[in-house]
Design an enzyme around this catalytic site. Structure first.
Site, short mmCIF file in Angstrom:
data_model
loop_
_atom_site.label_atom_id
_atom_site.label_comp_id
_atom_site.label_asym_id
_atom_site.label_seq_id
_atom_site.Cartn_x
_atom_site.Cartn_y
_atom_site.Cartn_z
N ARG A 167 -16.58 43.16 29.71
CA ARG A 167 -15.12 43.18 29.55
C ARG A 167 -14.69 44.27 30.49
O ARG A 167 -15.00 45.45 30.29
CB ARG A 167 -14.74 43.50 28.10
N HIS A 170 -10.53 48.79 31.55
CA HIS A 170 -9.16 48.52 31.13
C HIS A 170 -8.69 49.57 30.12
O HIS A 170 -9.47 50.41 29.67
CB HIS A 170 -9.07 47.13 30.48
N HIS A 172 -5.27 49.97 26.87
CA HIS A 172 -4.19 49.29 26.14
C HIS A 172 -3.12 50.30 25.72
O HIS A 172 -3.39 51.49 25.59
CB HIS A 172 -4.70 48.64 24.86
N GLU A 176 -7.60 50.61 19.79
CA GLU A 176 -8.57 49.53 19.59
C GLU A 176 -9.70 49.99 18.67
O GLU A 176 -10.39 50.97 18.95
CB GLU A 176 -9.15 49.11 20.94
N HIS A 215 -11.64 52.26 29.23
CA HIS A 215 -12.99 52.01 28.76
C HIS A 215 -13.49 50.66 29.26
O HIS A 215 -12.72 49.86 29.82
CB HIS A 215 -13.04 52.04 27.23
N GLU A 237 -3.89 40.12 24.54
CA GLU A 237 -4.89 40.36 25.58
C GLU A 237 -4.28 40.28 26.97
O GLU A 237 -4.74 40.92 27.91
CB GLU A 237 -6.01 39.33 25.46
#
Length: 462
Positions: A167, A170, A172, A176, A215, A237
């Site tokens: 993944r 990125h 947010h 999370e 992360h 997402e």
């Protein structure tokens, strides 16, 4: 899926419409009927089809008893389930989708104690669109307020990474919290002061990344799947900040100056987002990836992972429970969770959370729950593995295992510690005369109420 449909009546109506086409205006040949079909006309055709022809059906024993008893109806082996409980309801000739009726029996034939509608508290992730990664490296699917409007405090993403899949780097706007469902992964992050963090997690372990902390996640050998929970019900997402997009949408000259490299360093950057993509296998020695600055590494109480898999659960009569909250995982300041196992026939007791709504994920098993909203509204829902449940703050509910296998349930709160109020303990510890005067229950029965919180109540004996 097979459907029961009143085909004869639909066919008859079609024939009537076709028969009237010749009366339609010449400007409308074959598409619309005659004006004579409007309202009463002595030539109108009245269908005499028997609309009560629902075919053969059987009622389960629980459908024949008082609707207020409300035992679970297992329609899995019933060919033509009907919306009947006791003296309530009636037959359904269709159209309908019996496969869904079998899965959600409490929606088709709700207990008589249900009243009104509390709003939806159930979403099957099987109904969520899968977002696919590159080159078969994995996928994700999400639940947010778009599909479960009442779930304003939290949203969830189920993600699968194939072996060595990433993944991508990125961050947010939302925080999370994650529970590893299977496999193992390496997680990495960099704090605002330059401290770095790398750790390996496996099934049952948890990580947490505060809002804005960049992360990445990479699956180790065998791949992995995890459930992400975000502290914003509107999270998506598609609104994640990705390293690939940041690099793609800043002038190369600015990037070169900022990162102290030549412009040519960006000749082969990705074309658009990577999202989930295959990568080089992570080295077995984690220290080889632990890049540091003068700030060093993140350790101790500020660590971003917690090896929840190694915490022993508390065994109770009907199953087990273990709790993880900021008292033991301080960095996750508002995430409190319980991992609950409910044995067949047992139930997570009737309870409510005084300081937070509950976002739940059903990891295994088959369950039902009744959500009560004041003053007198109650709705019963059915849950299966892969479903999300959402129970608003202070609204009472239970989780009853109605299947043959253990129910494994993740309960997540937005609270500084995990707390719930037990209906049974509340009534047991209230002066008995008050309970007798209020509920007209005998002293003998009140003495059976649990003074200690059972958490999970065992299946009835016998």
């Amino acid at each position: 899926m097979a459907r029961h449909t009143s085909v004869p009546r639909l066919a008859l109506l079609s024939l009537v419409a076709i028969g009237s086409v010749s009366c339609a205006p010449a400007s409308n040949p074959g598409l619309r009927g005659s004006e004579e079909l409007l309202g009463y006309n002595p030539t109108n055709v009245l269908s005499q089809e028997n609309t009560n022809d629902v075919g053969d059906y059987e009622l389960l024993p629980g459908q024949k008893e008082d609707a207020n008893i409300g035992e679970y109806l297992d329609f899995s082996n019933v060919d033509n389930p009907q919306p009947i409980r006791g003296s309530k309801g009636g037959t359904d000739p269709g159209p309908r989708t019996p496969a869904l009726d079998k899965l959600f029996s409490d929606r088709l034939a709700p207990p008589g104690t249900d009243h009104g509608d509390v709003g939806n508290a159930q979403w099957s992730l099987a109904l969520s669109k899968v977002k696919q990664g590159k080159k078969n490296a994995g996928w994700s699917r999400q639940q947010n307020v778009d599909v479960l409007p009442d779930a304003t405090a939290m949203a969830g993403v189920d993600m699968r990474l194939e072996p060595n899949g990433y993944r991508e780097l990125h961050w947010h706007v939302a925080s999370e919290w994650a529970l590893m469902l299977n496999g193992s992964a390496r997680v990495q992050a960099v704090q605002e002061d330059g401290k770095t963090f790398v750790d390996d997690v496996s099934a049952g372990d948890v990580w947490f990344f505060p809002a804005g902390v960049p992360h990445s996640i990479q699956a180790l050998e065998g791949g992995c799947e995890f459930m992400l929970v975000f502290d914003d019900g509107s999270f998506s997402e598609d609104n994640t900040f990705l390293a690939s997009e940041i690099i793609a949408h800043n002038p190369k000259s600015v990037l070169a100056q900022n990162l102290n490299v030549n412009v040519s360093a960006f000749d082969d950057i990705p074309d658009g987002e990577l999202f989930i993509f295959p990568g080089t296998a992570a080295p077995t020695d984690i220290q080889k990836q632990n890049v540091t600055s003068s700030a060093g590494t993140l350790q101790g109480k500020d660590s971003y992972t917690y090896h929840f898999s190694e915490q022993e659960p508390r065994e109770v009569a009907g199953g087990s429970v273990k709790i993880l909250d900021p008292l033991t995982f301080p960095i996750a300041s508002k995430f409190s969770a319980a991992l609950v196992t409910i044995k067949p026939g047992a139930m997570r007791e009737i309870h409510w959370h005084p300081s937070s709504p509950e976002w739940s994920f059903f990891i295994a098993g088959t369950a039902r729950a009744t959500l009560f909203k004041p003053p007198n509204t109650a709705t019963t829902f059915d849950y299966h593995a892969g479903d999300v449940g959402y129970f608003p703050q202070s609204e009472s509910h239970y989780i009853q295992n109605v299947g043959e296998d253990d129910v494994i349930l993740l309960e997540v709160l937005q609270a500084d510690h995990f707390a719930d109020i037990s209906l049974g303990q509340w009534l047991a510890l209230t002066p008995h005369q008050i309970v007798k005067d209020t509920l007209n229950i005998s002293e003998e029965d009140i003495n059976k109420f649990p003074t200690e919180k059972p958490v999970v109540v065992a299946a009835p004996s016998g």
